[in-house]
Enzyme design. Sequence first.
Site, PDB file in Angstrom:
ATOM      1  N   GLY A   1       1.044  10.257  -2.634  1.00 46.67           N
ATOM      2  CA  GLY A   1       2.486  10.372  -2.716  1.00 46.67           C
ATOM      3  C   GLY A   1       3.163   9.017  -2.762  1.00 46.67           C
ATOM      4  O   GLY A   1       2.634   8.053  -3.316  1.00 46.67           O
ATOM      5  N   SER A   2       4.323   8.916  -2.144  1.00 50.41           N
ATOM      6  CA  SER A   2       5.138   7.707  -2.266  1.00 50.41           C
ATOM      7  C   SER A   2       4.549   6.471  -1.591  1.00 50.41           C
ATOM      8  O   SER A   2       5.028   5.362  -1.836  1.00 50.41           O
ATOM      9  CB  SER A   2       6.542   7.965  -1.704  1.00 50.41           C
ATOM     10  OG  SER A   2       7.252   8.858  -2.553  1.00 50.41           O
ATOM     11  N   THR A   3       3.523   6.633  -0.753  1.00 48.84           N
ATOM     12  CA  THR A   3       2.899   5.428  -0.198  1.00 48.84           C
ATOM     13  C   THR A   3       2.305   4.575  -1.310  1.00 48.84           C
ATOM     14  O   THR A   3       2.168   3.361  -1.153  1.00 48.84           O
ATOM     15  CB  THR A   3       1.789   5.770   0.820  1.00 48.84           C
ATOM     16  OG1 THR A   3       0.754   6.526   0.170  1.00 48.84           O
ATOM     17  CG2 THR A   3       2.345   6.557   1.994  1.00 48.84           C
ATOM     18  N   TYR A   4       1.996   5.198  -2.460  1.00 47.68           N
ATOM     19  CA  TYR A   4       1.391   4.433  -3.550  1.00 47.68           C
ATOM     20  C   TYR A   4       2.419   3.570  -4.287  1.00 47.68           C
ATOM     21  O   TYR A   4       2.051   2.758  -5.132  1.00 47.68           O
ATOM     22  CB  TYR A   4       0.683   5.359  -4.539  1.00 47.68           C
ATOM     23  CG  TYR A   4      -0.486   4.679  -5.222  1.00 47.68           C
ATOM     24  CD1 TYR A   4      -1.615   4.328  -4.496  1.00 47.68           C
ATOM     25  CD2 TYR A   4      -0.456   4.356  -6.571  1.00 47.68           C
ATOM     26  CE1 TYR A   4      -2.684   3.680  -5.090  1.00 47.68           C
ATOM     27  CE2 TYR A   4      -1.520   3.710  -7.181  1.00 47.68           C
ATOM     28  CZ  TYR A   4      -2.629   3.370  -6.440  1.00 47.68           C
ATOM     29  OH  TYR A   4      -3.685   2.724  -7.021  1.00 47.68           O
TER      30      TYR A   4
END
Length: 501
Positions: free
Chosen positions: A227-230
């Site tokens: 998800g948005s951690t990437y």
Amino acid sequence: MNRPIQKVAIAAMIMVIALLANATYVQVFKADELRSDTRNSRVLLDEYARQRGVIVAADGTVLAESVPTDNKFKYLRRYPTRNPGAYAPVTGYFSFVYRSDRGIEYSEDTILNGNDDRLFTQRFMDMFSGRDPRGGNVVTTIDPRLQSVAYRELTNAGCDGPCRGAVVALEPSTGKILAMASTPSYDPNQLASQDFGDAEKAWKTYNAEGGDEPMTNRAIDALYPPGSTYKVVTTATALKAGRGPQTRLTASSQITLPGSNATLSNDSGSTCPGSSGGTVTLTQAFEYSCNTAFAQLMTEKMPGDAASDFTATSKLFGVGDNPPGVPMRVAQSTVGDIGNDLAALGQSAIGQRDVRLTVLQNASIAATVANGGVRMRPYLVDKLQTADLRTISTTSPSSLGRPLTAEQADQITEMMVLSEQHTANAQSGIASKTGTAEHSDTSRGGETPYAWYIAFSPSSNARIAVAVILENGNRGQGSYGGVAAAPIGRAVMNAYAGGAR
């Protein structure tokens, strides 16, 4: 010598040579394979009859030991009786019935059972003195305080059923694994039991079809969409290509991906906060985790071959590369095959589509930023010892490359500090990024997302980096990373800093 006797003599010589060759092959070339064959009960009886080495934490806390018995096995493998599941992903198990196929018990088996060549002198001295053979010891990098906190926070996170998740904590400057917890877990004492009926019952319970797979080490064996951690890696790709924190990007609530009819929306369904003239800066897009801005960044704002740059930067962080052992086997993270598909690139830029990471890999990404852009090799074994505590091997920290310059790492750190401040119950001195990842097509729109949190602390000269995933938060679609996973990560970092336990 008459001819018939000559033929018999030659045949006898050939058979003797064949017999010697076969014996040499079995005893020399096949010895290790036969010794490790799970069907070889004689070897197991021999190993149970010797004192297997201990596994200890960084502070000397015993995580696995062999204690004397009064039966034919002589020794029983024993693990902590208080919260044994907390350390099971690290130690693994040693069982007469099921042998061992995971954890330190498996990866350092030859040291623990005493057969490693480096223990030859110890074996010789034991034999010379008439002492029973002993195994060597394994000293891990695990901090018991952090491991206990990570396991407790995961177990009590509030989930739909037993909490399924993992935590990895690293020391950014060295790569030491300070904690590696996975839930639900299991009790290795039950598998090590010399009551084979009890061991078999425990095995069936832990491996029940349709169960929660407590023997899966979710920190290194499982792959998840990040998800948005990437967006940390996506941002790194842009900075390396010459884009800066002030690059202007769309603030639109929805965007149509190039070359397709597919659309991508911000999680909130609204425009990105703080926009001016319909755009925001890259820093603002990161701060508020705006999906549309990051999709546009990769598909429209990059010079050259954006897909190749994205894949190459990912590989510099270790994604898509064969992961080094720690020493246990680690699943290979991947960004998938993007090719020339800009729609796929836009989805991958926000950590969806085919992007899959282990929790250890995501912790390593956070640690790389924390370490000024230098990626260190994660490791779990600090040193190996003989039974009399003489060190035979020590792990030295080693670099796996520099995905970022120090300036680029500082820029991402500043963005992660702002991201933390816009997360529920934010804490000062932390740089973080949350993620809320969709993970199935069949239930899209109603599934409980995977909740992620990656962070390091303090934000300057970081001492610890963490990654947390929670699969089944009890808030349904509201199980966001900042709500479900972030409290776990903060508790671990606070424990390391001497704060709340």
